[in-house]
Design a protein around this motif. Structure first.
Motif, PDB file in Angstrom:
ATOM      1  N   ARG A 131       0.821  -1.199   0.000  1.00 43.57           N
ATOM      2  CA  ARG A 131       0.000   0.000   0.000  1.00 43.57           C
ATOM      3  C   ARG A 131       0.857   1.252   0.000  1.00 43.57           C
ATOM      4  O   ARG A 131       0.388   2.334   0.339  1.00 43.57           O
ATOM      5  CB  ARG A 131      -0.950   0.001   1.211  1.00 43.57           C
ATOM      6  N   VAL A 133       2.950   2.271   1.970  1.00 43.79           N
ATOM      7  CA  VAL A 133       3.243   2.862   3.269  1.00 43.79           C
ATOM      8  C   VAL A 133       4.666   2.450   3.585  1.00 43.79           C
ATOM      9  O   VAL A 133       5.041   1.309   3.360  1.00 43.79           O
ATOM     10  CB  VAL A 133       2.300   2.305   4.347  1.00 43.79           C
ATOM     11  N   ILE A 136       8.904   5.842   8.038  1.00 47.09           N
ATOM     12  CA  ILE A 136       8.633   6.002   9.463  1.00 47.09           C
ATOM     13  C   ILE A 136       7.450   5.136   9.903  1.00 47.09           C
ATOM     14  O   ILE A 136       7.490   4.503  10.948  1.00 47.09           O
ATOM     15  CB  ILE A 136       8.371   7.481   9.775  1.00 47.09           C
ATOM     16  N   TYR A 137       6.396   5.103   9.084  1.00 44.23           N
ATOM     17  CA  TYR A 137       5.227   4.313   9.453  1.00 44.23           C
ATOM     18  C   TYR A 137       5.614   2.866   9.702  1.00 44.23           C
ATOM     19  O   TYR A 137       5.164   2.248  10.664  1.00 44.23           O
ATOM     20  CB  TYR A 137       4.167   4.357   8.341  1.00 44.23           C
ATOM     21  N   LEU A 140       7.327   2.410  12.993  1.00 45.76           N
ATOM     22  CA  LEU A 140       6.408   2.486  14.130  1.00 45.76           C
ATOM     23  C   LEU A 140       5.544   1.228  14.224  1.00 45.76           C
ATOM     24  O   LEU A 140       5.272   0.729  15.323  1.00 45.76           O
ATOM     25  CB  LEU A 140       5.524   3.726  14.013  1.00 45.76           C
TER      26      LEU A 140
ATOM     27  N   PHE B  32       5.391  15.829  13.111  1.00 40.83           N
ATOM     28  CA  PHE B  32       5.583  14.925  11.981  1.00 40.83           C
ATOM     29  C   PHE B  32       5.077  15.570  10.704  1.00 40.83           C
ATOM     30  O   PHE B  32       5.720  15.515   9.650  1.00 40.83           O
ATOM     31  CB  PHE B  32       4.849  13.603  12.250  1.00 40.83           C
ATOM     32  N   ASN B  36       8.441  16.415   9.356  1.00 41.39           N
ATOM     33  CA  ASN B  36       8.722  15.028   9.014  1.00 41.39           C
ATOM     34  C   ASN B  36       9.650  14.387  10.041  1.00 41.39           C
ATOM     35  O   ASN B  36      10.579  13.661   9.711  1.00 41.39           O
ATOM     36  CB  ASN B  36       9.329  14.932   7.612  1.00 41.39           C
ATOM     37  N   ILE B  38       9.808  12.253  13.717  1.00 41.97           N
ATOM     38  CA  ILE B  38       9.104  11.519  14.767  1.00 41.97           C
ATOM     39  C   ILE B  38       9.951  11.580  16.021  1.00 41.97           C
ATOM     40  O   ILE B  38      11.126  11.235  15.995  1.00 41.97           O
ATOM     41  CB  ILE B  38       8.847  10.056  14.370  1.00 41.97           C
ATOM     42  N   PHE B 236       1.641   6.698  18.514  1.00 41.52           N
ATOM     43  CA  PHE B 236       2.172   6.533  17.162  1.00 41.52           C
ATOM     44  C   PHE B 236       1.120   5.920  16.250  1.00 41.52           C
ATOM     45  O   PHE B 236       0.938   6.345  15.109  1.00 41.52           O
ATOM     46  CB  PHE B 236       3.400   5.633  17.174  1.00 41.52           C
ATOM     47  N   LEU B 237       0.422   4.913  16.768  1.00 43.96           N
ATOM     48  CA  LEU B 237      -0.623   4.285  15.954  1.00 43.96           C
ATOM     49  C   LEU B 237      -1.706   5.309  15.623  1.00 43.96           C
ATOM     50  O   LEU B 237      -2.240   5.319  14.509  1.00 43.96           O
ATOM     51  CB  LEU B 237      -1.219   3.079  16.681  1.00 43.96           C
ATOM     52  N   VAL B 239      -1.247   8.480  15.207  1.00 45.60           N
ATOM     53  CA  VAL B 239      -0.723   9.342  14.141  1.00 45.60           C
ATOM     54  C   VAL B 239      -0.859   8.645  12.783  1.00 45.60           C
ATOM     55  O   VAL B 239      -1.247   9.249  11.781  1.00 45.60           O
ATOM     56  CB  VAL B 239       0.745   9.716  14.430  1.00 45.60           C
ATOM     57  N   ILE B 240      -0.550   7.334  12.762  1.00 47.22           N
ATOM     58  CA  ILE B 240      -0.638   6.593  11.501  1.00 47.22           C
ATOM     59  C   ILE B 240      -2.076   6.578  10.994  1.00 47.22           C
ATOM     60  O   ILE B 240      -2.356   6.848   9.829  1.00 47.22           O
ATOM     61  CB  ILE B 240      -0.129   5.149  11.686  1.00 47.22           C
ATOM     62  N   GLY B 243      -3.510  10.252   9.916  1.00 43.49           N
ATOM     63  CA  GLY B 243      -3.053  10.925   8.718  1.00 43.49           C
ATOM     64  C   GLY B 243      -2.494  12.292   9.046  1.00 43.49           C
ATOM     65  O   GLY B 243      -2.624  12.778  10.165  1.00 43.49           O
ATOM     66  N   LEU B 244      -1.868  12.900   8.043  1.00 42.62           N
ATOM     67  CA  LEU B 244      -1.168  14.152   8.307  1.00 42.62           C
ATOM     68  C   LEU B 244      -1.916  15.360   7.781  1.00 42.62           C
ATOM     69  O   LEU B 244      -1.414  16.468   7.796  1.00 42.62           O
ATOM     70  CB  LEU B 244       0.226  14.096   7.676  1.00 42.62           C
ATOM     71  N   PRO B 289      -4.237   4.117   3.177  1.00 42.13           N
ATOM     72  CA  PRO B 289      -2.823   4.111   3.564  1.00 42.13           C
ATOM     73  C   PRO B 289      -2.322   5.462   4.052  1.00 42.13           C
ATOM     74  O   PRO B 289      -1.283   5.521   4.687  1.00 42.13           O
ATOM     75  CB  PRO B 289      -2.099   3.681   2.291  1.00 42.13           C
ATOM     76  N   LYS B 301       6.531  12.707  -2.738  1.00 44.75           N
ATOM     77  CA  LYS B 301       7.276  12.739  -1.481  1.00 44.75           C
ATOM     78  C   LYS B 301       8.017  11.433  -1.271  1.00 44.75           C
ATOM     79  O   LYS B 301       7.449  10.373  -1.458  1.00 44.75           O
ATOM     80  CB  LYS B 301       6.327  12.991  -0.312  1.00 44.75           C
ATOM     81  N   ALA B 303       8.773   9.443   1.321  1.00 46.34           N
ATOM     82  CA  ALA B 303       8.593   9.219   2.759  1.00 46.34           C
ATOM     83  C   ALA B 303       8.025   7.836   2.981  1.00 46.34           C
ATOM     84  O   ALA B 303       7.446   7.250   2.087  1.00 46.34           O
ATOM     85  CB  ALA B 303       7.669  10.243   3.365  1.00 46.34           C
TER      86      ALA B 303
END
Lengths: 362, 303
Positions: A131, A133, A136-137, A140, B32, B36, B38, B236-237, B239-240, B243-244, B289, B301, B303
């Motif tokens: 996906r 991802v 950093i994800y 974590l 974040f 960017n 953590i 952290f979960l 944040v995942i 989303g940002l 995602p 990006k 990332a």
């Protein structure tokens, strides 16, 4: 560095390791053996993190899977026919569950040590990377995995031995574990496995697969535009990392004779990453040396000043990451850069050419 | 106690857990999204906030003691966060994974520091008089339900903090800068926004809010050197899942995680709920995602 120098150094290291039983005491040999087992995991992390740019903070999970599978086998073969492991009796189970007895046969157990962590790693990696991802994800999520794995092991006491873990196994394939000759054989097996893993990594670094991994690390979007699917490559790399971790865990548990949730959780997983960072995340020789250094350091500090270990590993983390991102393996390069800078500066001041030649040589 | 009362009680617990998670995750999501970065030492900001609250309550008695403690925990954690940004994080921009590791080192040092100062065993913050007690419902379908004042206070504190933060971002000059840097760092820089100060301010504010969360948490659980570590993994979960794109996503995710784990715990116990939460997150990112709310963007990006 001269072209022949690196293989020569690697060979010298190997020779020193193979000959270690000749010059080390039994205690230090046993320490070295378990740290070399950890170095196999570090090689996997090197491939995953240093080469593919995927940071895993949950490598302890795959390490633990390998270790638990082997110990389940060892517990089963140590039983009289019709008996069941002691902790299961205490927890009130009336028979050994089927997924335990599966590992009674040594071949199944050995296959399990390889397959279980590999499949777990591949499955997780595919679900996340497919996906898109990443980065950093993923770090974590793997950390959450380490936390969940450790709490699960603790809570399912009847099946996993709970907080105390699994211990009290005496024989491996008919050999007594405490027997000094078995210990020595185990040490050489560990060295052999590490050497094989090392050669595998070296070989993989030369293949196209290895080059694509590096390219993904340095510019994932570009590699996607070129028609590659990074998810597949990263998944395979992570699966190899998982397999290495499983082998490492299985060997480690033979050296120490116990496996428990405290050895696989968040903190141990992070320590595995520290060792790789200290050695130099993308250098295979570097991570082996880093693992030995960090683990011997830990052994020394935590027996001399127990409260200092956490402080020193924290400081080590900050210093290595900020000042020496390429770890120990980056020192020669750093040295070259510094001499280069000095050379330029002296050249600007108009130093005699002979002096220049000398500084260049050094 | 009726089924409905039990269920409502669990929902209430879930919301209060979600509140603390939200306070913890806000700073993470902000830094974040903006830099960017953590911050693995974010959990220790919770711990620092808790210890500051403990110290304040020991020296300042009376009803205002705890309010003062809230203020000091915010300031203490914010100053510490600012120092962390200037000494470590600023030097590692563009290397997110390395920042993660370096701040993990910071977190280990802070934990050990707390252990040396306060001991490994937790210290308690006694809730002030006006917070002890609870709302009890004696009649109707919800008979038997009790809602402790402390948890109601935590939920209110979260709502107020969240609203203030949104106002700050939407209405103030620095909030405007923040949005500008979030949209396009280089362009903002070119127009004269001092991005270094924006980064510092946002980071310090985020850790300050985490300190506030620590003080709130101290009301319901003892403060230990590792109190942050157990919460931050969930943050952290959050944040995942969040989303940002916006802080609203973070808030929804915090609520979702809080409600999910407190509901699952009813059926399976604490340890299995961790596992299910992780499964939920992995399933979730199969469908979204980039989180509940994300910004559509054509920027590529890495990332």
């Amino acid at each position: 560095m001269k072209k022949w120098l690196r293989p020569a150094l690697d060979l010298a290291l190997l020779a020193a390791l193979v000959a270690a039983p000749l010059y080390l005491s039994a205690y230090h040999l046993s320490l070295l053996g378990r740290f070399l087992a950890m170095a196999i995991l570090s090689l996997g992390l090197c491939l995953v993190w240093g080469w593919s740019g995927v940071l895993s903070l949950g490598q302890g999970v795959f390490w633990g899977l390998g270790a638990y599978v082997l110990v389940m086998h060892l517990k089963l073969v140590g039983l009289q026919p019709g008996d069941m492991p002691d902790f299961m009796l205490w927890s009130g189970l009336d028979h050994t569950p089927g997924w335990w007895t599966l590992f009674r046969h040594p071949a199944v157990a050995l296959a399990g040590v390889l397959i279980v962590p590999t499949v777990a790693a591949a499955g997780l990696a595919w679900l996340v990377f497919n996906r898109r991802v990443g980065g950093i994800y993923f770090a974590l999520i793997t950390q959450a995995l380490a936390l969940a794995f450790a709490t699960l092991l603790i809570s399912e006491q009847a099946y996993t031995g709970g907080f105390n873990g699994l211990t009290d196994f005496t024989t491996v394939l008919g050999h007594y574990i405490v027997d000094p000759s078995f210990q020595r054989a185990l040490y050489w097996i560990t060295v052999g496995a590490l050497a094989a893993a090392f050669l595998f990594c070296r070989w993989m670094g030369k293949t196209n697969f290895g080059k694509v991994l590096l390219a993904i690390r340095d510019g994932e979007s570009r590699i996607r535009f070129l028609g590659y699917n990074p998810a597949g490559y990263k998944t395979i790399a992570f699966a190899i990392g998982g397999a290495f971790a499983g082998i490492s865990g299985a060997l480690y548990v033979l050296h120490v004779g116990v496996i428990s949730p405290a050895m696989v959780g968040v903190m141990p997983s992070i320590e595995m990453v520290v060792a790789v960072a200290v050695g130099g995340r993308s250098s295979f020789t570097g991570v082996i040396l880093g693992t030995l250094l960090v683990n011997f350091g830990k052994d020394w500090i935590s027996s001399a000043m127990p409260e200092m270990w956490q402080l020193s590993i924290g400081l080590l983390f900050i210093l290595v990451v900020t000042l020496l991102p390429k770890g120990l393996a980056g020192i020669p390069e750093l040295g070259r850069q510094i001499t280069e800078r000095i050379r330029r500066r002296t050249a600007r001041r108009g130093v005699e050419p002979e002096v220049l030649a000398i500084t260049q040589k050094n | 106690m009726g089924h409905l009362a039990v269920l409502t009680g669990q929902l209430f617990n879930g919301i209060s857990v979600g509140s603390i998670l939200l306070l913890t995750a806000l700073g993470l999501a902000l830094s974040f999204g903006l830099m960017n970065v953590i911050n693995m030492a974010h959990g220790e900001m919770l711990m620092v906030g808790g210890y500051v609250a403990y110290l304040t309550c020991r020296f300042v008695h009376g009803p205002a003691g705890f309010l003062l403690a809230l203020l000091f925990s915010f300031l203490g954690a914010a100053v510490l966060g600012g120092v962390l940004e200037v000494t470590v994080i600023r030097w590692l921009y563009g290397r997110p994974l390395d920042t993660l590791l370096a701040t993990w080192g910071v977190s280990l040092i802070l934990q050990q520091g707390a252990r040396s100062l306060f001991g490994a065993i937790g210290v308690d913050v006694v809730a002030p008089h006006w917070l002890s007690g609870s709302v009890a419902i004696n009649h109707g379908v919800l008979a038997g339900l009790t809602l402790p004042y402390v948890r109601i206070f935590i939920i209110l504190l979260t709502i107020v903090t969240f609203a203030l933060l949104l106002l700050f971002i939407a209405r103030t000059r620095w909030g405007l800068f923040l949005r500008a840097v979030h949209q396009d760092r280089e362009m903002a820089q070119a127009l004269g926004v001092n991005t270094k100060w924006v980064d510092l301010l946002v980071f310090a504010a985020g850790t300050g809010v985490a300190g506030l969360a620590g003080a709130a948490l101290a009301l319901i659980a003892p403060v230990t050197p590792t109190v942050g570590q157990s919460y931050v993994v969930y943050a952290f979960l959050v944040v995942i899942v969040g989303g940002l794109g916006s802080l609203l996503g973070t808030a929804l995710a915090a609520l979702l995680v809080g409600l999910f784990s407190s509901t699952v715990q009813m059926f399976t116990g604490v340890s299995l709920s961790d596992v299910f939460l992780l499964v939920l997150v992995i399933v979730f990112i199969q469908f979204r995602p980039r989180g509940i709310i994300f910004q559509r963007s054509r920027v590529m990006k890495e990332a």
